[in-house]
Design a protein around this motif. Sequence first.
Motif, PDB file in Angstrom:
ATOM      1  N   PHE A  37     -15.148  -3.353  25.718  1.00 30.53           N
ATOM      2  CA  PHE A  37     -14.185  -4.379  26.087  1.00 30.53           C
ATOM      3  C   PHE A  37     -13.290  -3.964  27.261  1.00 30.53           C
ATOM      4  O   PHE A  37     -13.016  -4.769  28.152  1.00 30.53           O
ATOM      5  CB  PHE A  37     -13.304  -4.749  24.897  1.00 30.53           C
ATOM      6  N   THR A  38     -12.827  -2.714  27.275  1.00 29.82           N
ATOM      7  CA  THR A  38     -11.940  -2.307  28.366  1.00 29.82           C
ATOM      8  C   THR A  38     -12.632  -2.440  29.712  1.00 29.82           C
ATOM      9  O   THR A  38     -12.096  -3.048  30.651  1.00 29.82           O
ATOM     10  CB  THR A  38     -11.465  -0.852  28.176  1.00 29.82           C
ATOM     11  N   GLY A  39     -13.815  -1.870  29.820  1.00 29.11           N
ATOM     12  CA  GLY A  39     -14.531  -1.912  31.084  1.00 29.11           C
ATOM     13  C   GLY A  39     -14.940  -3.316  31.490  1.00 29.11           C
ATOM     14  O   GLY A  39     -14.774  -3.718  32.644  1.00 29.11           O
ATOM     15  N   VAL A  40     -15.479  -4.074  30.538  1.00 34.28           N
ATOM     16  CA  VAL A  40     -15.971  -5.413  30.857  1.00 34.28           C
ATOM     17  C   VAL A  40     -14.809  -6.360  31.167  1.00 34.28           C
ATOM     18  O   VAL A  40     -14.874  -7.147  32.122  1.00 34.28           O
ATOM     19  CB  VAL A  40     -16.840  -5.948  29.704  1.00 34.28           C
ATOM     20  N   GLY A  62     -21.302  -3.146  25.023  1.00 32.08           N
ATOM     21  CA  GLY A  62     -20.748  -3.376  23.688  1.00 32.08           C
ATOM     22  C   GLY A  62     -21.311  -2.473  22.614  1.00 32.08           C
ATOM     23  O   GLY A  62     -21.145  -2.746  21.420  1.00 32.08           O
ATOM     24  N   TRP A  63     -21.916  -1.343  22.997  1.00 33.95           N
ATOM     25  CA  TRP A  63     -22.617  -0.480  22.034  1.00 33.95           C
ATOM     26  C   TRP A  63     -21.661   0.215  21.072  1.00 33.95           C
ATOM     27  O   TRP A  63     -21.991   0.416  19.902  1.00 33.95           O
ATOM     28  CB  TRP A  63     -23.425   0.571  22.797  1.00 33.95           C
ATOM     29  N   GLY A  64     -20.469   0.589  21.521  1.00 36.78           N
ATOM     30  CA  GLY A  64     -19.549   1.376  20.704  1.00 36.78           C
ATOM     31  C   GLY A  64     -18.666   0.516  19.823  1.00 36.78           C
ATOM     32  O   GLY A  64     -19.100  -0.482  19.237  1.00 36.78           O
ATOM     33  N   HIS A 186     -16.795 -13.064  16.731  1.00 37.45           N
ATOM     34  CA  HIS A 186     -17.956 -12.170  16.795  1.00 37.45           C
ATOM     35  C   HIS A 186     -17.776 -11.308  18.049  1.00 37.45           C
ATOM     36  O   HIS A 186     -18.039 -11.754  19.168  1.00 37.45           O
ATOM     37  CB  HIS A 186     -19.213 -13.033  16.905  1.00 37.45           C
ATOM     38  N   PRO A 187     -17.306 -10.069  17.905  1.00 38.73           N
ATOM     39  CA  PRO A 187     -16.920  -9.282  19.086  1.00 38.73           C
ATOM     40  C   PRO A 187     -18.072  -8.946  20.020  1.00 38.73           C
ATOM     41  O   PRO A 187     -17.884  -8.899  21.243  1.00 38.73           O
ATOM     42  CB  PRO A 187     -16.285  -8.029  18.494  1.00 38.73           C
ATOM     43  N   LEU A 188     -19.250  -8.692  19.475  1.00 39.39           N
ATOM     44  CA  LEU A 188     -20.364  -8.313  20.344  1.00 39.39           C
ATOM     45  C   LEU A 188     -20.799  -9.492  21.208  1.00 39.39           C
ATOM     46  O   LEU A 188     -21.074  -9.341  22.405  1.00 39.39           O
ATOM     47  CB  LEU A 188     -21.529  -7.777  19.513  1.00 39.39           C
ATOM     48  N   ASN A 189     -20.846 -10.694  20.623  1.00 40.68           N
ATOM     49  CA  ASN A 189     -21.176 -11.868  21.429  1.00 40.68           C
ATOM     50  C   ASN A 189     -20.101 -12.143  22.481  1.00 40.68           C
ATOM     51  O   ASN A 189     -20.404 -12.598  23.590  1.00 40.68           O
ATOM     52  CB  ASN A 189     -21.368 -13.095  20.542  1.00 40.68           C
ATOM     53  N   THR A 373      -7.447  -4.303  24.395  1.00 50.87           N
ATOM     54  CA  THR A 373      -8.331  -4.002  25.528  1.00 50.87           C
ATOM     55  C   THR A 373      -8.219  -5.077  26.608  1.00 50.87           C
ATOM     56  O   THR A 373      -8.266  -4.773  27.807  1.00 50.87           O
ATOM     57  CB  THR A 373      -9.795  -3.907  25.081  1.00 50.87           C
ATOM     58  N   HIS A 374      -8.073  -6.309  26.200  1.00 55.11           N
ATOM     59  CA  HIS A 374      -7.973  -7.392  27.177  1.00 55.11           C
ATOM     60  C   HIS A 374      -6.624  -7.365  27.903  1.00 55.11           C
ATOM     61  O   HIS A 374      -6.545  -7.650  29.103  1.00 55.11           O
ATOM     62  CB  HIS A 374      -8.221  -8.734  26.499  1.00 55.11           C
TER      63      HIS A 374
END
Length: 427
Positions: A37-40, A62-64, A186-189, A373-374
Amino acid sequence: MTQRCNSYYTATLNRDTDYPTLQGRHSVDVVIIGGGFTGVATAVELAEKGLKVAIVESHKIGWGATGRNGGQVTGSLSGDGAMRKQMRAKLGDDVDDFIWHLRWRGHEIIQQRVEKYAIECDLKHGHLHAAYKPGHMTGLRSDYEEAVRRGLGDEVSLLDRNQVRELLQSELYHGAIKNTRNMHLHPLNLCIGEARAAESLGALIFENSEVLEIIHGDRPGVRTAHGQIDANQVMLAGDVYHKLEPGQLKGKIFPAMGGIVTTAPLGELARQLNPQDLAVYDCRFVLDYYRLTADGRLLFGGGANYSGKDSRDIAAELRPCIEQTFPALKGVQIDYQWSCAMGIVINRIPQLGKLSDNVWYCQGYSGHGIATTHIMGEIMSKAITGQLDQFDTFAACQHIRVPMGDLLGNPLLAAGMWYYQMLEKLR
């Protein structure tokens, strides 16, 4: 090639990512290390400003922790007490307003981004902060009164035990704050949708590309096994998942392993247990948190392990908590179980700083990552483009650096949490 963990989120992806491995040499305005989230979030902000951005991720977007967390977007900031104490010297009497508005900025960013880029991530409103013990009501009452004083009266309600029972089929709680500004999703989506938004704005995204070295100097960059990106600015957004720059960062952030499970679909029982589809967490130092998924499962997390080592059988650890919370779920089938490594900071204040003149870092959300993060993505994008006021406020905060890094840091964290849990039993 990296495989995602066997989680409910992986099983219900709208679409998985398939970005290339970094090959050859590229040039951009800003290269970001880390595709969570931080990077994206920072990449979207910068790309919207017209900058050419690249994201380099060791695994998959979003792997971690970004793609493994509880999915709750709440106005709780980690370390707000420590923030208030440290930031008062810079902000004076404005510190309380600064922190209050910071609490809710992440909600605004996420909601606007979901709408702007049509990201499907099961976004819903409604949350309970629940009193596990009668003594927790004092703090909740104080939080409620502050929210009302600051204009949130239409969005918060202070509930007694009987009112909570009307919202949850559970005898566990002594009261709660109901908050309709808070969200769950849904955080990954969400993260993958934001990555697609960044890509649509011209961002380059590379997966399965571990950064081996950050290059400092007038023209900084990153180097992987098969490629290099040169840039005007570099941002390190790997949180607890990297070992880069140990000279400055080792001993500042530590992993805590959280466990999450998801039951089989509950059908009509889901609506009976939680008729208003609220996300919930309780007031304990080591808390339980849960919500219903879009397809009517209970997603339940808790029992953070501060040793830094992964849990063994998460379902076995969390089943008693589920059954204590909802006796109707005794013996329920658990379809998914997974762990989530959270980046814990000793004083809980997110760590923002610079490693050199044009190399930045941002990390450490201590279990409050989705909204934070946002917020930090917005602050970092402003800093990278020359607006430094909020960044400087965070960068001026003093952080404890533990000697010998993880070897000593995680035992200290575990001892500290034991101490707070003992204090809690006396409340």
